[in-house]
Enzyme design. Structure first.
Site, short mmCIF file in Angstrom:
data_model
loop_
_atom_site.label_atom_id
_atom_site.label_comp_id
_atom_site.label_asym_id
_atom_site.label_seq_id
_atom_site.Cartn_x
_atom_site.Cartn_y
_atom_site.Cartn_z
N HIS A 191 0.80 -1.23 0.00
CA HIS A 191 0.00 0.00 0.00
C HIS A 191 0.83 1.28 0.00
CE1 HIS A 191 -4.21 -1.32 0.40
NE2 HIS A 191 -3.72 -2.36 1.04
N LYS A 201 -8.50 14.23 3.69
CA LYS A 201 -7.67 13.03 3.78
C LYS A 201 -6.75 13.20 4.98
CE LYS A 201 -6.41 13.99 -0.46
NZ LYS A 201 -6.61 12.76 -1.18
N ARG A 202 -5.99 12.16 5.33
CA ARG A 202 -5.05 12.30 6.43
C ARG A 202 -4.09 13.46 6.15
NH1 ARG A 202 -4.72 8.41 10.60
NH2 ARG A 202 -3.31 9.93 11.47
N LYS A 232 0.87 14.49 0.99
CA LYS A 232 -0.43 14.82 0.40
C LYS A 232 -0.54 16.32 0.07
CE LYS A 232 -2.78 10.91 2.64
NZ LYS A 232 -3.29 10.14 1.50
N THR A 285 -8.42 6.59 -2.76
CA THR A 285 -9.79 6.17 -3.07
C THR A 285 -10.75 7.34 -2.90
OG1 THR A 285 -9.96 5.29 -0.82
CG2 THR A 285 -9.54 3.71 -2.59
N LYS A 313 -14.23 8.57 -5.06
CA LYS A 313 -15.52 8.93 -4.45
C LYS A 313 -15.99 10.28 -4.97
CE LYS A 313 -14.10 6.25 -0.49
NZ LYS A 313 -13.23 6.28 0.67
#
Length: 888
Positions: free
Chosen positions: A392, A583-584, A589, A691, A695
């Site tokens: 992952h 998101k985290r 990110k 993911t 969405k």
């Protein structure tokens, strides 16, 4: 959702006529279960549970009592199907899939269960007739937050798809007493609060003390003439709690089994014998701490002994359960039916969700060799054929490397097995690459050095028959970089399985308005075959459809704006662009890039307040790992920037920056359908898949993003021109890294005036006047040691955001692109992902295809429309009973 066509109750018994969904709705015979659509039946059941289960009447019942009464009512409709499904598996004895994950981020269960059973209409009407509000009751449910982010939520989506596809599948994990922490924002800082999600009980789980199993730790190893023995161990008991996982309208109900740690009754009995009874009882906590709390780390490895205990705990309990089920294939039988393990890989598939359950490999070897007396080489062949590993992440700090000294103390026999496996592996490598010592060092499971460590990813690769990444670009990086040497040794092992999301929760449940509009145009088939969304391409220029899609989005925005005002006391402009990044919080990110854009927009408005600007509401949400200083500073910066911008009268409604506190599954279900723009802006080559991006796509948001993770395939499906793609590609990032020290943040700082202004404002305390040096660590990181190269993509990002503004000013063209994105999102269903896993890794066929290998119902029966009492009479006339053997 009361008016949705697919929510009408389905007939009780599978039809003899073929449906457009093939066998999906005809897999399990459920004769004798009360009709789902009976509103009076739901009301009666609700009142019965309020009275008998909760021991309340309407005079003293609280809203939480009403939620529990409804949850038990809905669960009643699952129980018969659940038992029947498990009977069916015992009778048919299919190959079983075991999905092992330390995280299952399930969210709420009530609405999802009603949707999958087709019960929502009946419940909505019954609750309305009782003078209550269904949505208000749904909001009372606690999120089952047993995950950090994407990995745990993926596991939850996969369970839904495996049940919907009729696979004999089980999810195995830990029943954490405390899930992912609740996030509070106090003076702009993240503060963690314990997530006591079980405080009021969990109506969806069933404890199974009769299947409690021992798990051993510590001790020593004896090599005797009768074989190897692991002795003098400390025992912790694993108590299973089962949660039903219903497929979508196919009568299949699979099981998620979560283990809870219990101290045995004789725990520390020697202390009791010495008279310290109280201390001995209190010490039981030491054993039970194993399942106390979820480690709140995402993409970061923390080598704590308790975490290693958790990982072995779930693996040891699960493998005992798997082997018990393998041996006792006849229903209700606990005596061994199989004693030969030759067929084990034909009946069992174990999927390792990242390296957390990697100990499955040495544990299975230990059981086969030490307990079942299987020959070592045969045991190794069986283990490799049974296990498969999903990677992952490519971030080096996320890869698990356990100290050998910790293993030696906690799991001495497993350390011996790992050393032996590593020796076999290195002997093979040495024979194929003679004299290549460096290759042996790179490929070893044991990393030498001051502190010897076990590389769990390497253990997973050598012990599995399949290794997959979770997006095409990620799988390429896995082959060409992370596991390059292993790929050269065994290229046939390596696969790609691009992630997906379940359309039941992430479209039907969270966005019923959009689902309704789609169903009116193309029918209901997309719910179980998301590729049917392609049919929407015919309506891309249909003015009525464009208007309907735009209207649904605006309604979702109004609803979310009202939610923010009620819950967060924040007032936003519902006609503004909802620009969302949830998101985290992590450096890779790049929430910082988003923050720099907000500051740049703010400075432009301040510089020219009379100029026309596209109004934006920038929403950022996510949790930072409690020990991750930079992530917490990023949250503080976002909230501080928002404080200044939102209170500047020159800005007004043109720009707002909102931090969404306590982002979780139930909040995602609200914000994603309302979003106009989805931010997926990680440095190329760092996000394995994502993911959230999927969405947003299926819910009608356009994506601004880098060519990273699944963004690449989204752009391929919808056409790059229908996303806002910017910035460096993987090869550009690699080129910068190869040249060494070429990424010079100061060059960008000095050559880009707007960037310099933003950084100077952060640095000078413009956004933190009471503490001017507050963000020195953030500025220092960005200027001197930014691994994720925020400044390198700044200019391209700002320019791309300008293109977003331009398109947003043309609502018709914007909505046409939205429709194209929705129409092209079909690939990103977890049903497609799981079908690929089933065929290409597990060697089974989903039963929905009607081929051998899956589950289908034993017989076809015509539709019957009976009341409950008529149903009982009809069955008794056939010599059957509602309580008959077939049922229970």
């Amino acid at each position: 959702m009361r008016n949705l066509p697919w929510c009408h109750p389905r007939p009780l018994v599978p039809s003899s006529k073929p449906s457009h969904d093939g066998d999906r709705r005809k897999q399990i015979s459920v004769r004798g279960i009360a009709g789902l659509g009976d509103v009076a039946e739901v009301r009666k059941s609700f009142n019965r549970h309020l009275h008998f289960t909760l021991v309340k009447d309407r005079n003293v019942a609280t809203p939480r009592d009403y939620y529990f009464a409804l949850a038990h009512t809905v669960r009643d409709h699952l129980v018969g199907r659940w038992i029947r499904t498990q009977q069916h598996y015992y009778e048919r004895d299919p190959k079983r899939i075991y999905y092992l994950s330390l995280e299952f981020y399930m969210g709420r269960t009530l609405q999802n269960t009603m949707v999958n059973l087709g019960l929502q209409n009946a419940c909505d009407e019954a609750i309305y007739q009782l003078g209550l509000d269904l949505e208000e009751l749904e909001e009372i449910e606690e999120d089952a937050g047993l995950g950090n982010g994407g990995l745990g939520r993926l596991a939850a989506c996969f369970l839904d798809s495996m049940a919907t596809l009729g696979l004999a599948a089980y999810g195995y994990g830990i029943r954490y007493e405390f899930g992912i922490f609740n996030q509070k924002i106090v003076d702009g800082w993240q503060v963690e609060e314990a997530d006591d999600w079980l405080r009021y009980g969990n109506p969806w789980e069933k404890a199974r003390p009769e299947y409690m199993l021992p798990v051993h730790f510590y001790g020593r190893v004896e090599h005797t003439p009768d074989g190897v023995k692991w002795v003098d161990t400390q025992v912790v008991l694993a108590m299973p709690y089962d949660t039903p996982v219903p497929g979508y309208k196919n009568n299949t109900v699979n099981t998620m089994r979560l283990w809870s740690a219990k101290a045995p009754n004789d725990f520390n009995l020697q202390e009791f014998n010495m008279g310290d009874y109280i201390e001995a009882v209190l010490d039981r906590n030491l054993a039970e701490n194993i399942s106390r709390v979820l480690y709140p780390n995402d993409n970061f490895f923390e080598g704590k002994e308790l975490r290693l205990k958790q990982e072995y705990f779930v693996v040891a309990a699960t493998l005992q359960d798997i082997i018990r089920r393998f041996k006792s294939s006849k229903f209700g039988c606990r005596d061994p039916v199989r004693t030969c393990f030759e067929t084990f890989p034909d009946k069992v598939a174990i999927q390792l969700n990242d390296t957390h359950p990697a100990l499955s490999i040495p544990e299975l070897m230990r059981i086969l060799v030490d307990v079942e007396k299987v020959d070592w080489d045969k045991a190794w062949e069986i283990t490799k054929k049974t296990c498969a590993y999903t990677n992952h992440t490519v971030l080096p700090e996320a890869l698990e490397r356990w100290p050998v000294s910790m293993f030696e103390k906690l799991l001495p026999r497993h350390l011996e097995i790992i050393y032996a496996l590593n020796q076999m592996h290195l002997d093979r490598v040495a024979a194929l690459y003679p004299g290549d010592i460096d290759r042996l060092r790179r490929m070893s499971v044991i990393e030498e050095g001051d502190c010897k460590r076990i590389n769990m990813a390497h253990l997973c690769v050598i012990g599995s028959h399949a290794v997959n990444g979770v997006a095409r670009i990620h799988s390429d990086i896995v082959r060409n970089s992370v596991f390059k040497d292993f790929y050269e040794l065994e290229p046939e092992k390596f696969q790609n399985k691009t992630n997906g999301i379940t359309p039941r929760r992430w479209l039907l449940l969270c966005n019923p308005g959009l689902a309704d509009v789609i169903a009116e145009k193309i029918g209901e088939g997309f719910i179980t075959d998301l590729s049917q969304l392609k049919k929407l391409l015919e309506f891309i220029d249909n003015e009525t459809f464009i208007r309907d899609v735009a209207k649904v989005k605006q309604e979702n925005k109004l609803k979310f704006a009202a939610y923010l005002e009620e819950q967060y006391k924040v007032k936003i402009n519902p006609t503004s662009m909802f620009d969302v990044q949830v998101k985290r919080i992590h450096e890779y990110k790049r929430q910082l890039l988003n923050c720099l854009h907000a500051i740049t927009l703010y400075n432009r408005i301040r510089c020219n307040p009379s100029k026309s600007f596209v109004p934006r509401t920038i929403m950022i949400g996510g949790k930072a790992a409690p020990g991750y200083h930079m992530a917490k500073m990023i949250i503080k910066l976002i909230t501080s920037v928002g404080e200044v911008i939102n209170n500047d009268p020159y800005v007004g409604d043109k720009l707002k920056v909102i931090f969404l506190e306590n982002y979780r599954v139930s909040l995602a279900e609200k914000v994603i359908p309302a979003a106009d723009l989805s931010q997926q802006i990680s440095t190329a080559g760092t996000e394995a898949s994502g993911t959230g991006n999927m969405k947003f796509m299926v819910n009608g948001a356009l994506t601004i993003g880098t060519m990273d993770g699944a963004n690449v395939e989204m752009a391929e499906e919808a056409g790059e021109e229908n996303l806002f793609i910017f910035g460096m590609r993987v090869e550009d990032v690699e080129a910068l890294d190869r040249k060494g020290l070429v990424y010079n943040a100061r060059e960008y700082y000095e050559s880009l005036p707007e960037l310099r202004q933003a950084i100077d404002q952060i640095s000078s305390g413009f956004f933190s006047p009471r503490d001017p040096g507050c963000f020195k660590d953030v500025v220092n990181m960005l200027m001197y040691h930014d691994r994720f190269k925020v400044f390198a993509d700044y200019e391209a990002y700002i320019k791309c955001q300008g293109q977003v503004d331009q398109l947003f000013m043309d609502p018709r063209e914007w909505t046409r692109k939205v429709i194209r994105n929705i129409a092209c999102s079909g690939k990103f269903s977890s049903d497609r992902t799981i079908t690929e896993y089933a065929r290409e890794i597990w060697g089974v066929e989903p039963s929905a295809t009607g081929k051998e290998g899956g589950i289908r119902s034993r017989r076809r029966r015509p539709h019957l429309h009976f009341t409950t009492s008529q149903m009982g009479s009809a069955l008794q006339n056939q010599g059957l009973s509602l309580r008959g053997r077939r049922m229970l």
